[in-house]
Write a protein that holds these residues in place. Structure first.
Motif, PDB file in Angstrom:
ATOM      1  N   GLU A  96      -2.358 -14.616  -2.816  1.00 46.61           N
ATOM      2  CA  GLU A  96      -0.957 -14.737  -2.410  1.00 46.61           C
ATOM      3  C   GLU A  96      -0.122 -13.587  -2.970  1.00 46.61           C
ATOM      4  N   LEU A  97      -0.371 -13.213  -4.214  1.00 45.18           N
ATOM      5  CA  LEU A  97       0.372 -12.102  -4.810  1.00 45.18           C
ATOM      6  C   LEU A  97       0.054 -10.780  -4.112  1.00 45.18           C
ATOM      7  N   GLN A  98      -1.217 -10.583  -3.757  1.00 39.52           N
ATOM      8  CA  GLN A  98      -1.588  -9.355  -3.041  1.00 39.52           C
ATOM      9  C   GLN A  98      -0.956  -9.322  -1.663  1.00 39.52           C
ATOM     10  N   ALA A  99      -0.940 -10.459  -0.980  1.00 34.78           N
ATOM     11  CA  ALA A  99      -0.327 -10.506   0.352  1.00 34.78           C
ATOM     12  C   ALA A  99       1.173 -10.259   0.245  1.00 34.78           C
ATOM     13  N   ALA A 100       1.820 -10.787  -0.759  1.00 37.96           N
ATOM     14  CA  ALA A 100       3.257 -10.593  -0.934  1.00 37.96           C
ATOM     15  C   ALA A 100       3.569  -9.141  -1.278  1.00 37.96           C
ATOM     16  N   SER A 101       2.705  -8.504  -2.045  1.00 39.73           N
ATOM     17  CA  SER A 101       2.965  -7.106  -2.404  1.00 39.73           C
ATOM     18  C   SER A 101       2.748  -6.179  -1.208  1.00 39.73           C
ATOM     19  N   ARG A 102       1.892  -6.551  -0.283  1.00 38.76           N
ATOM     20  CA  ARG A 102       1.686  -5.724   0.920  1.00 38.76           C
ATOM     21  C   ARG A 102       2.889  -5.824   1.861  1.00 38.76           C
ATOM     22  N   LYS A 103       3.530  -6.979   1.907  1.00 39.86           N
ATOM     23  CA  LYS A 103       4.662  -7.178   2.803  1.00 39.86           C
ATOM     24  C   LYS A 103       5.912  -6.462   2.306  1.00 39.86           C
ATOM     25  N   GLN A 104       6.102  -6.365   0.994  1.00 37.79           N
ATOM     26  CA  GLN A 104       7.292  -5.710   0.447  1.00 37.79           C
ATOM     27  C   GLN A 104       7.101  -4.201   0.473  1.00 37.79           C
ATOM     28  N   PRO A 105       8.150  -3.487   0.907  1.00 35.08           N
ATOM     29  CA  PRO A 105       8.033  -2.027   0.878  1.00 35.08           C
ATOM     30  C   PRO A 105       8.042  -1.543  -0.565  1.00 35.08           C
ATOM     31  N   GLN A 106       7.221  -0.578  -0.805  1.00 32.52           N
ATOM     32  CA  GLN A 106       7.132  -0.008  -2.153  1.00 32.52           C
ATOM     33  C   GLN A 106       8.286   0.948  -2.369  1.00 32.52           C
TER      34      GLN A 106
END
Length: 122
Positions: A96-106
């Motif tokens: 879930e954390l990896q999926a959330a980090s992919r959705k947020q722009p860096q």
């Protein structure tokens, strides 16, 4: 010293009481279960009962060990199940954390780590 028996001599007297009773030590030794040396018995009936006593002792010891081992194995299996569910929960949380980090722009990382306010002050 108050008399013939004081506080120091009482423990000594209590330790000597079993030594003064000659027949008591032998009677207690026969009641203690364990492996006996049966070859010293001359009569066949006594030797047979000695061997049977050894067999009974070994059977009860083996039964106790099997029961203890079964309890330990069951406890270990329960602990393994708890740990497996914990690992599954952790894997789910990481996914879930990896999926959330992919959705947020860096946010872009600045190569020059100095802030503009510090550069202006110099």
């Amino acid at each position: 010293m108050r008399g013939p028996m004081n506080n120091r001599s009482l423990p000594l007297m209590l330790m000597m009481v079993p030594l003064c009773m000659p027949g008591s030590g032998a009677a207690l030794a026969q009641d203690v279960p364990g492996i006996e040396i049966c070859t010293v018995e001359k009569k066949m009936e006594r030797r047979t009962s000695c061997l049977q006593s050894n067999i009974n002792f070994l059977q009860t010891s083996l039964t106790r060990q099997v029961t203890d081992s079964s309890r330990k194995i069951e406890a270990a299996n329960r602990q393994i199940q708890v740990l497996e569910s914990t690992v599954a929960d952790l894997r789910k949380a990481v996914a879930e954390l990896q999926a959330a980090s992919r959705k947020q722009p860096q946010s872009p990382v600045k190569e020059d780590k100095k802030t503009p306010a510090k550069q202006e002050a110099k």
